[in-house]
Design an enzyme around this catalytic site. Structure first.
Site, PDB file in Angstrom:
ATOM      1  CE1 TYR A 100      -4.146  -2.355   5.035  1.00  0.00           C
ATOM      2  CE2 TYR A 100      -3.224  -0.177   4.650  1.00  0.00           C
ATOM      3  CZ  TYR A 100      -3.811  -1.336   4.160  1.00  0.00           C
ATOM      4  OH  TYR A 100      -4.042  -1.475   2.808  1.00  0.00           O
ATOM      5  CB  SER A 133      -0.840  -0.030   1.286  1.00  0.00           C
ATOM      6  OG  SER A 133      -1.488   1.202   1.489  1.00  0.00           O
TER       7      SER A 133
HETATM    8  N1  LIG Z   1      -8.811  -0.397  -1.176  1.00  0.00           N
HETATM    9  C1  LIG Z   1      -7.780   0.391  -1.079  1.00  0.00           C
HETATM   10  O1  LIG Z   1      -7.924   1.620  -1.174  1.00  0.00           O
HETATM   11  C2  LIG Z   1      -6.385  -0.191  -0.870  1.00  0.00           C
HETATM   12  C3  LIG Z   1      -5.285   0.664  -0.926  1.00  0.00           C
HETATM   13  C4  LIG Z   1      -4.008   0.135  -0.755  1.00  0.00           C
HETATM   14  C5  LIG Z   1      -3.824  -1.228  -0.573  1.00  0.00           C
HETATM   15  N2  LIG Z   1      -4.920  -2.042  -0.517  1.00  0.00           N
HETATM   16  C6  LIG Z   1      -4.667  -3.479  -0.349  1.00  0.00           C
HETATM   17  O2  LIG Z   1      -5.249  -4.194  -1.421  1.00  0.00           O
HETATM   18  C7  LIG Z   1      -5.677  -5.484  -0.991  1.00  0.00           C
HETATM   19  C8  LIG Z   1      -7.147  -5.668  -1.338  1.00  0.00           C
HETATM   20  O3  LIG Z   1      -7.896  -4.656  -0.705  1.00  0.00           O
HETATM   21  P1  LIG Z   1      -9.447  -4.383  -1.005  1.00  0.00           P
HETATM   22  O4  LIG Z   1      -9.671  -2.961  -0.738  1.00  0.00           O
HETATM   23  O5  LIG Z   1      -9.829  -4.980  -2.293  1.00  0.00           O
HETATM   24  O6  LIG Z   1     -10.089  -5.197   0.214  1.00  0.00           O
HETATM   25  P2  LIG Z   1     -11.537  -5.795   0.438  1.00  0.00           P
HETATM   26  O7  LIG Z   1     -11.812  -5.622   1.883  1.00  0.00           O
HETATM   27  O8  LIG Z   1     -12.531  -5.278  -0.554  1.00  0.00           O
HETATM   28  O9  LIG Z   1     -11.287  -7.342   0.107  1.00  0.00           O
HETATM   29  C9  LIG Z   1     -10.375  -8.098   0.864  1.00  0.00           C
HETATM   30  C10 LIG Z   1     -10.695  -9.572   0.657  1.00  0.00           C
HETATM   31  O10 LIG Z   1      -9.778 -10.311   1.497  1.00  0.00           O
HETATM   32  C11 LIG Z   1     -10.528 -11.325   2.165  1.00  0.00           C
HETATM   33  N3  LIG Z   1      -9.857 -11.721   3.399  1.00  0.00           N
HETATM   34  C12 LIG Z   1      -9.807 -11.053   4.581  1.00  0.00           C
HETATM   35  N4  LIG Z   1      -9.125 -11.761   5.494  1.00  0.00           N
HETATM   36  C13 LIG Z   1      -8.720 -12.904   4.881  1.00  0.00           C
HETATM   37  C14 LIG Z   1      -7.969 -14.023   5.290  1.00  0.00           C
HETATM   38  N5  LIG Z   1      -7.523 -14.150   6.550  1.00  0.00           N
HETATM   39  N6  LIG Z   1      -7.712 -14.990   4.398  1.00  0.00           N
HETATM   40  C15 LIG Z   1      -8.195 -14.907   3.119  1.00  0.00           C
HETATM   41  N7  LIG Z   1      -8.927 -13.874   2.674  1.00  0.00           N
HETATM   42  C16 LIG Z   1      -9.178 -12.887   3.543  1.00  0.00           C
HETATM   43  C17 LIG Z   1     -11.906 -10.702   2.406  1.00  0.00           C
HETATM   44  O11 LIG Z   1     -12.898 -11.683   2.665  1.00  0.00           O
HETATM   45  C18 LIG Z   1     -12.121  -9.943   1.101  1.00  0.00           C
HETATM   46  O12 LIG Z   1     -12.741 -10.739   0.131  1.00  0.00           O
HETATM   47  C19 LIG Z   1      -5.385  -5.535   0.508  1.00  0.00           C
HETATM   48  O13 LIG Z   1      -4.152  -6.185   0.734  1.00  0.00           O
HETATM   49  C20 LIG Z   1      -5.292  -4.075   0.890  1.00  0.00           C
HETATM   50  O14 LIG Z   1      -4.522  -3.870   2.046  1.00  0.00           O
HETATM   51  C21 LIG Z   1      -6.186  -1.557  -0.649  1.00  0.00           C
END
Ligand SMILES: NC(=O)c1ccc[n+]([C@@H]2O[C@H](COP(=O)([O-])OP(=O)(O)OC[C@H]3O[C@@H](n4cnc5c(N)ncnc54)[C@H](O)[C@@H]3O)[C@@H](O)[C@H]2O)c1
Length: 247
Positions: free
Chosen positions: A152, A139
């Site tokens: 985080y 991130s």
């Molecule tokens: N959304 C953002 O703005 C953003 C920004 C930077 C980084 N990220 C990173 O991108 C990735 C995806 O984020 P997102 O926003 O799509 O998240 P999201 O919350 O929409 O989806 C995350 C998914 O991970 C699954 N999950 C959670 N815990 C789990 C576990 N223990 N084992 C297996 N699956 C599990 C959830 O059920 C969900 O389907 C993450 O690593 C997040 O940190 C997101």
């Protein structure tokens, strides 16, 4: 010929958000995809929608035995493995003094240990395939500081460091390991999902040099690049996809 023809890729956290988008896009690029998630209902539904090029495994990334089932599915259903996207993640907003030790540790178990297990468990199969690509989703919170995000941030900075260590160890075997650093991505769970109001989205966009928030496809495009031969000399890199938000 599509960019990922003949490749088998595991995507964790693929039931919704960016993981679901990656899975859809990878299948569109010719890959066969093992989708994994703790949310079995949504994950299985998406895999069924994607057809014979997709398989779903219920999977908590923090549990070693469940990784063994994921790896076995890649081998038994699709015969090999060329890529892994360590995407599953949790986010919690809490000050250091307010967060419980159990909650802090659980977040590290998922975001950091989940990535560590993924590298360990996928490496033998990638080696067997003669090389491959591991994409670790960090991130912009793995590059700079944001108030109230200590667990985080700790996990995402650590994923960035782990990526470098893995790139050094596995690079000589043709296994590339890189980290992707998304900025705020709309229409995901971590951005407030569909719950973010148009005003909140506009406020966030106004702080970004490109004048808009990120979209899941912005990150999927980078993931596809890193899994493809177009990035064959990219190893241990930090790919920032944030419209310039941290400049
Ligand atoms: N959304 C953002 O703005 C953003 C920004 C930077 C980084 N990220 C990173 O991108 C990735 C995806 O984020 P997102 O926003 O799509 O998240 P999201 O919350 O929409 O989806 C995350 C998914 O991970 C699954 N999950 C959670 N815990 C789990 C576990 N223990 N084992 C297996 N699956 C599990 C959830 O059920 C969900 O389907 C993450 O690593 C997040 O940190 C997101």
């Amino acid at each position: 010929m599509a960019r990922l023809d003949d490749r088998v890729v595991i995507v964790t956290g693929a039931a919704r958000g960016m993981g679901a988008n990656h899975a859809r896009r990878l299948v569109g690029e010719g890959a066969r995809v093992v989708l994994t998630d703790v949310d079995a209902e949504a994950g299985a539904k998406l895999a069924a929608e994607l057809g014979g090029g997709a398989a779903f495994v219920e999977h908590d990334v923090s549990r070693e035995a469940e990784w063994d089932r994921v790896i076995a599915t890649a081998r038994e259903t699709f015969g090999s493995l060329q890529g892994l996207v360590n995407n599953a993640g949790l986010l919690r907003r809490e000050r250091i003094e307010d967060e419980s030790p159990e909650a802090f540790e659980r977040l590290l178990q998922v975001n950091l240990m989940g990535t560590w297990w993924g590298i360990r468990k996928a490496a033998p199969l990638l080696r067997e395939a003669g090389g491959g690509s591991i994409v670790n989703i960090s991130s912009t919170a793995g590059l700079k500081g944001y108030p109230g995000l200590s667990s985080y941030m700790t996990s995402k900075w650590a994923v960035r460091g782990l990526t470098k260590a893995a790139a050094l160890e596995l690079g000589p075997e043709g296994i590339r390991v890189n980290s992707v650093h998304p900025g705020g991505i709309e229409d995901t769970g971590m951005f407030g999902g569909s719950g973010a109001t148009p005003e909140q989205k506009a406020q966030a966009a106004a702080r970004i040099p490109m004048g808009r928030n990120g979209r899941p496809d912005d990150i999927s495009d980078m993931v596809i690049f890193l899994l493809s031969d177009a990035s064959s000399y990219v190893n241990g890199a930090e790919l920032v996809v944030d419209g310039g938000s941290i400049l």
